[in-house]
Design an enzyme around this catalytic site. Structure first.
Site, mmCIF file in Angstrom:
data_model
loop_
_atom_site.group_PDB
_atom_site.id
_atom_site.type_symbol
_atom_site.label_atom_id
_atom_site.label_comp_id
_atom_site.label_asym_id
_atom_site.label_seq_id
_atom_site.Cartn_x
_atom_site.Cartn_y
_atom_site.Cartn_z
ATOM 1 N N HIS A 133 -1.351 6.278 8.547
ATOM 2 C CA HIS A 133 -0.502 5.147 8.939
ATOM 3 C C HIS A 133 0.976 5.433 8.664
ATOM 4 O O HIS A 133 1.818 5.324 9.565
ATOM 5 C CB HIS A 133 -0.965 3.897 8.189
ATOM 6 C CG HIS A 133 -0.194 2.662 8.505
ATOM 7 N ND1 HIS A 133 -0.605 1.757 9.447
ATOM 8 C CD2 HIS A 133 0.979 2.187 8.012
ATOM 9 C CE1 HIS A 133 0.269 0.768 9.517
ATOM 10 N NE2 HIS A 133 1.244 1.008 8.654
ATOM 11 N N GLU A 134 1.292 5.820 7.452
ATOM 12 C CA GLU A 134 2.706 6.032 7.114
ATOM 13 C C GLU A 134 3.271 7.221 7.886
ATOM 14 O O GLU A 134 4.413 7.191 8.341
ATOM 15 C CB GLU A 134 2.894 6.232 5.606
ATOM 16 C CG GLU A 134 2.307 5.129 4.718
ATOM 17 C CD GLU A 134 2.676 3.721 5.132
ATOM 18 O OE1 GLU A 134 3.777 3.523 5.667
ATOM 19 O OE2 GLU A 134 1.837 2.804 4.929
ATOM 20 N N GLY A 143 0.824 -1.211 0.000
ATOM 21 C CA GLY A 143 0.000 0.000 0.000
ATOM 22 C C GLY A 143 0.851 1.250 0.000
ATOM 23 O O GLY A 143 0.640 2.171 -0.788
ATOM 24 N N ALA A 144 1.837 1.289 0.876
ATOM 25 C CA ALA A 144 2.689 2.461 0.980
ATOM 26 C C ALA A 144 3.865 2.134 1.887
ATOM 27 O O ALA A 144 3.875 1.099 2.550
ATOM 28 C CB ALA A 144 1.909 3.637 1.554
ATOM 29 N N GLU A 179 6.873 3.860 4.651
ATOM 30 C CA GLU A 179 7.149 4.987 5.545
ATOM 31 C C GLU A 179 8.582 5.497 5.519
ATOM 32 O O GLU A 179 9.065 6.024 6.530
ATOM 33 C CB GLU A 179 6.795 4.570 6.978
ATOM 34 C CG GLU A 179 7.726 3.513 7.606
ATOM 35 C CD GLU A 179 7.255 2.069 7.493
ATOM 36 O OE1 GLU A 179 6.477 1.775 6.559
ATOM 37 O OE2 GLU A 179 7.671 1.242 8.317
HETATM 38 N N1 TRP Z 1 5.932 -0.848 6.089
HETATM 39 C C1 TRP Z 1 4.879 -0.777 5.106
HETATM 40 C C2 TRP Z 1 3.636 -0.370 5.866
HETATM 41 O O1 TRP Z 1 2.989 -1.137 6.456
HETATM 42 C C3 TRP Z 1 4.637 -2.071 4.412
HETATM 43 C C4 TRP Z 1 5.366 -2.283 3.141
HETATM 44 C C5 TRP Z 1 5.560 -1.389 2.175
HETATM 45 C C6 TRP Z 1 5.937 -3.466 2.664
HETATM 46 N N2 TRP Z 1 6.220 -1.950 1.142
HETATM 47 C C7 TRP Z 1 6.464 -3.216 1.421
HETATM 48 C C8 TRP Z 1 6.033 -4.736 3.168
HETATM 49 C C9 TRP Z 1 7.089 -4.192 0.658
HETATM 50 C C10 TRP Z 1 6.695 -5.721 2.430
HETATM 51 C C11 TRP Z 1 7.209 -5.427 1.197
HETATM 52 O O2 TRP Z 1 3.334 0.738 6.012
HETATM 53 ZN ZN ZN Z 2 3.007 0.041 8.433
#
Ligand code: TRP
Ligand code: ZN
Length: 910
Positions: A301-302, A265-266, A268
């Site tokens: 969230h991010e 999704g995104a 951080e």
């Molecule tokens: N840390 C990210 C979130 O939850 C999750 C995420 C983004 C992720 N890109 C990824 C996890 C690629 C595994 C692989 O906000």
């Molecule tokens: Zn996260």
């Protein structure tokens, strides 16, 4: 294709790194097919660890040069790792310079440095940084970064990395450069680079702290008109984290960039969040109300990760829920606080619980079951799961339930005071919460509470109530159990906070006076169940109450309480807790569904009884309840959740039962649906607020019901109205609801509507994703969906390399259209196997998610079970699977053996 090591990593084998990396100075010469990366690091030995060689992680890198303190040195490659043995002795820092190249254009995994529509992006979590340069790619190694980007100026006018822009300028040959410095130390998974033809919406804000910040949302030039909601959500996030947790933005500049090619999704990344366009771009004509909500919550969230994840990060990836569970909890609280009214908050809570039950509960009962803090993995990407995220968030919520909102804030404050700038564990978080609340239930029960991190499986709480009219007492007997999961045959009792009330006949909450002299509570109280069994007696109870248990869903458990239908009706009509009102309707519907599914008799023509219909009608017609809440109450439990209650699942039967219930609801409440539709259909100029989105949700549900009823009655008025609404809709929510009503009722107008939709939105990728999904989710008529989906894989707009597009067609069909996917001829499974094998060569992460469509295969009835197994075995037989898919498939096949047998299997089976 080269894979990394296929070895299992174990939590208990954690060892600190043999070296620390203090500074990293990276220079990129960005080029689509050959990007050069010069990595100059300062390292030193970790004095706490015995001397050993330096082993740097790498993946698909071309190594050109290695220098230590400016001198050539001996090195060797061990698999994908770069090993340096003859390094300076002692603890003094030394310089290591590594020059490598990589090929972003060939990077279809979308991990590391990749291209998206001619622009460069990175994704480093969890282990993508090693695809950019050799490094200690683990979150407990935190360094200061300086990054210089060099690229063609015309093609890549914008050059971004983490932190502050400290220099920029022109270079020869039409090239330019930008130099960025991140003022904060960070683990490499938070590193990011973006380069391309982007434009930004900008906003300056002054935070409560008085500090000024520049907020930027970068998108493609044509998409600026879709960034207003994202920017608004970002501003709200900054203000909320200050107000609720006293956490301020620690950067002058905070950037968000959107890409259409993203596995998740995104992300951080410090000061430079990278987003899937799906969670940034939103305009009324192409985004639905849920899309607007999702943008708000993912932006939140991010942003919230900046403190929970970035300032305090994870020691190792087994601690993933430390940041993810906590940050999901924070984004849920953010959205609830923004929603404002108690009713709108309850709606958010219900939506979160629906998500937990339809994704996490099945996960906890299937082959991928794992604790919130897993114990081992083959591929960490497979553990970005509903358990780590959503169940993890419920665990964090339980701290808040146990110590109260103020106590929780104290715990957060102590957590930051102790651990800011560190890489820590779930234990550290638990300890801070407990230490900040001495004398609390949590502090007394901490070791037991932590079982939520170590034991997998969804606990079941059984409750039995008994009223003694003579003694005027009400006694609740509570017990808990948890089914075995792989590697965990027996479980210890959990700490389960049960928020409860006693509902009198007139709907009021009775005062709660526990027998053992504890203080009296007016409406609700939280009882903490810690034993396998406990008895709770209330005194001075004037009349027989209905217990309202687990209010607000106070723990991620299944409640097993032998309510009579009348008792559930009382809760539905009158409970002061809106969550449990909704829950009562779900339980009523669920019971009817399960009785019908498990009964050998053919489906009755009227599966629903009059009392249930009357109760739902009363909610639909209620003068005070919000439309959004009504829409949730009037929606039957989904097929995933129903199936989760059954030991043997016949997906066709489950689907047929739910459809029959839906049809009866549609026909017998027809005039009520007409009334609701008329009440709610006009919401004026589009605003994504809870009230008007609630009206759209209820109008949409009503229109679906009315088109279904019309089909039953051979009526053409409502399909005609739906088509008209589809054509004239002023926003995507109304348009999509109308189109869905036509498709789900199987009306012939669905066809021209779909082609009109395509003509309208062929140039809008996110809206076109919906076009693919709509067809993959269509009701199955004699097996017609599979050939349509198959044909759509050949459509010029279909592209397996774009995760959003692949998911919109393949995941919609395999994960979310049970009746079309589970074909008696096994055709859906064969299609699944072919796509898994095909896509794994391009993008293992996305494939592993698709592979999980078969998680529940061992519980399927025949002929599905055998056909599913055959398809899974066909995938398993492929020798060159990625670790990602291999892990999912291996676990899946292992689940055919019941848990009891697997623990004492005889050697001959191997
Ligand atoms: N840390 C990210 C979130 O939850 C999750 C995420 C983004 C992720 N890109 C990824 C996890 C690629 C595994 C692989 O906000
Ligand atoms: Zn996260």
């Amino acid at each position: 294709m080269r894979e990394g090591q296929s070895t299992v990593t174990k939590r208990l084998e954690y060892a600190p790194p043999a070296f620390w990396i203090d500074n990293v100075d990276l220079t990129f010469d960005l080029d689509p097919t050959k990007t050069r990366v010069l990595n100059k690091m300062t390292l030193r030995r970790n004095p706490a660890v015995p001397v050993e060689p330096l082993k740097l992680d790498g993946d698909e890198l071309n190594l050109a040069r290695v220098l230590v303190n400016g001198q050539g040195t001996s090195f060797r490659l061990e698999g994908e790792r770069l090993v340096l043995e003859s390094l300076p002795e002692g603890d003094a820092p030394f310089e290591l310079e590594i020059f490598t190249t990589c090929n972003p254009e060939k990077n279809t995994k979308l991990m590391g440095l990749f291209l998206s529509d001619g622009a460069f992006f990175t994704q480093c979590e969890a282990e993508g940084f090693r695809r950019i340069t050799y490094f200690l790619d683990r979150p407990d190694v935190m360094a200061s970064y300086t990054v210089t980007l060099r690229a063609d100026k015309a093609k890549y006018p914008v050059l971004l990395s983490n932190g502050n822009l400290v220099d920029e300028g022109e270079l020869e040959g039409g090239r330019h450069f930008a130099k960025w410095q991140d003022p904060h130390k960070k683990p490499c998974y938070l590193f990011a680079v973006v380069a391309g033809p982007l434009v930004a919406r900008e906003q300056r804000i002054v935070a409560r702290s008085g500090r000024e910040h520049l907020l930027q949302v970068y998108v493609r030039p044509g998409d600026l008109d879709q960034t207003e909601h994202a920017m608004k959500s970002l501003v709200n996030s900054v203000l909320w984290d200050e107000a609720r947790f006293g956490l301020s933005l620690d950067l002058d500049r905070f950037m968000i960039v959107a890409t259409g090619d993203f596995n998740a999704g995104a992300m951080e990344n410090k000061g430079l969040n990278i987003f899937n366009t799906k969670y940034v771009l939103a305009k009324p004509s192409t985004a639905t109300d849920s899309d607007f909500d999702a943008v708000e919550s993912v932006i939140g969230h991010e942003y919230f990760h900046n403190w929970t994840g970035n300032r305090i990060t994870c020691r190792d990836w087994f601690q993933l829920s430390l940041k993810e569970g906590l940050t999901v909890f924070r984004d849920q609280e953010f959205s609830m606080d923004l929603a404002g009214t108690p009713s709108a908050c309850a709606v958010k809570r219900i939506e979160n619980v629906i998500g937990l039950r339809s994704a996490q509960f099945p996960e906890d009962a299937g082959p991928m079951a794992h604790p919130v803090r897993p114990d081992e993995y083959l591929e960490i990407s497979n553990f970005y799961t509903a358990t780590v995220y959503e169940k993890g968030a419920e665990v964090v919520r339980m701290y808040q339930t146990l110590v109260g909102r103020e106590g929780f804030r104290k715990g957060m404050d102590l957590y930051f005071q102790r651990h800011d700038g560190q890489a820590v564990t779930c234990d550290d978080f638990a300890q801070a919460m407990s230490d900040a609340n001495p004398g609390s239930d949590l502090a007394r029960m901490l070791p037991q509470f932590k079982r939520w991190y170590s034991q997998a499986g969804t606990p079941v709480v059984k409750a039995e109530g008994r009223y003694d009219a003579d003694a005027r007492t009400y006694t609740l007997r509570l017990s808990q159990s948890c089914p075995p999961t792989s590697g965990q045959p027996a479980k210890e009792p959990f700490v389960i906070p049960i928020r409860l009330g006693l509902v009198a006949e007139d709907g009021r909450d009775l005062p709660l006076q526990p027998e053992n002299g504890n203080s009296r509570h007016e409406g609700s109280m939280t009882y903490v169940l810690t034993e396998s069994q406990a008895t709770l007696t209330f005194v001075d109870v004037d009349s027989e109450p209905v217990p309202s248990l687990l209010r607000g869903f106070s723990a991620p458990v299944k409640l097993d309480c032998a309510y009579t239908p009348d008792q559930l009706m009382r809760l539905l009509a009158q409970d002061s807790d809106p969550f449990n009102r909704w829950e009562a309707a779900q339980q009523l519907g669920l019971r009817i569904a399960i009785d019908l599914i498990t009964s050998p008799a053919p489906l009755p023509s009227r599966p629903l009884n009059d009392a249930y219909l009357a109760a739902l009608r009363a909610v639909l017609r209620h003068p005070e309840l919000d439309a959004a809440f009504k829409a949730l109450v009037l929606s039957l439990p989904d097929e995933e959740y129903i199936a989760e209650q059954l030991s043997v699942v016949d997906p066709q039967r489950t689907h047929a039962v739910r459809e029959a219930m839906k049809l009866q609801l549609a026909t017998e409440l027809q005039s009520d649906w007409v009334w609701a539709y008329e009440q709610c259909k006009d919401t004026g100029a589009y605003q994504p607020d809870p009230i008007s989105s609630g009206h759209r949700a209820l109008a949409g549900l009503a229109l679906q019901a009315l088109c279904l009823a019309a089909r039953d009655q051979g009526d053409i008025v409502w399909p005609g109205k739906a088509y008209q609404r589809f054509k004239d809709a002023g926003n995507m929510t109304d348009r999509l609801n109308a189109l869905t009503a036509l498709i789900n009722s199987g009306h012939e107008l669905a066809k021209p509507a779909l082609s009109r939709y395509y003509d309208l939105f062929r140039a809008e990728p996110l809206a076109l994703d919906k076009w693919f999904a709509l067809q993959a989710l269509a009701p199955d008529h004699e097996g017609n969906v599979l050939p349509i989906v198959r044909k759509l894989t050949q459509h010029p707009d279909f592209n397996l390399r774009t995760p959003n597009r692949a998911r919109s067609l393949l995941s919609s069909y395999c994960h979310r259209n049970q009746a079309a996917f589970h074909r008696p001829d096994g055709g859906g499974y064969a299609f699944w196997a072919d796509r898994v094998i095909e896509l794994d060569k391009l993008n293992p992460q996305v494939t592993a998610r698709l592979a999980r469509a078969m998680d529940q295969w061992a519980r399927l009835a025949e002929p599905y079970r055998t056909a599913a197994r055959t398809a899974i075995e066909r995938v398993a037989a492929k020798p060159d699977l990625s670790n990602d898919v291999r892990e999912v498939i291996t676990r899946s096949l292992a689940s055919s053996v019941p848990a009891q047998e697997s623990t004492n299997s005889s050697p001959s089976i191997e």
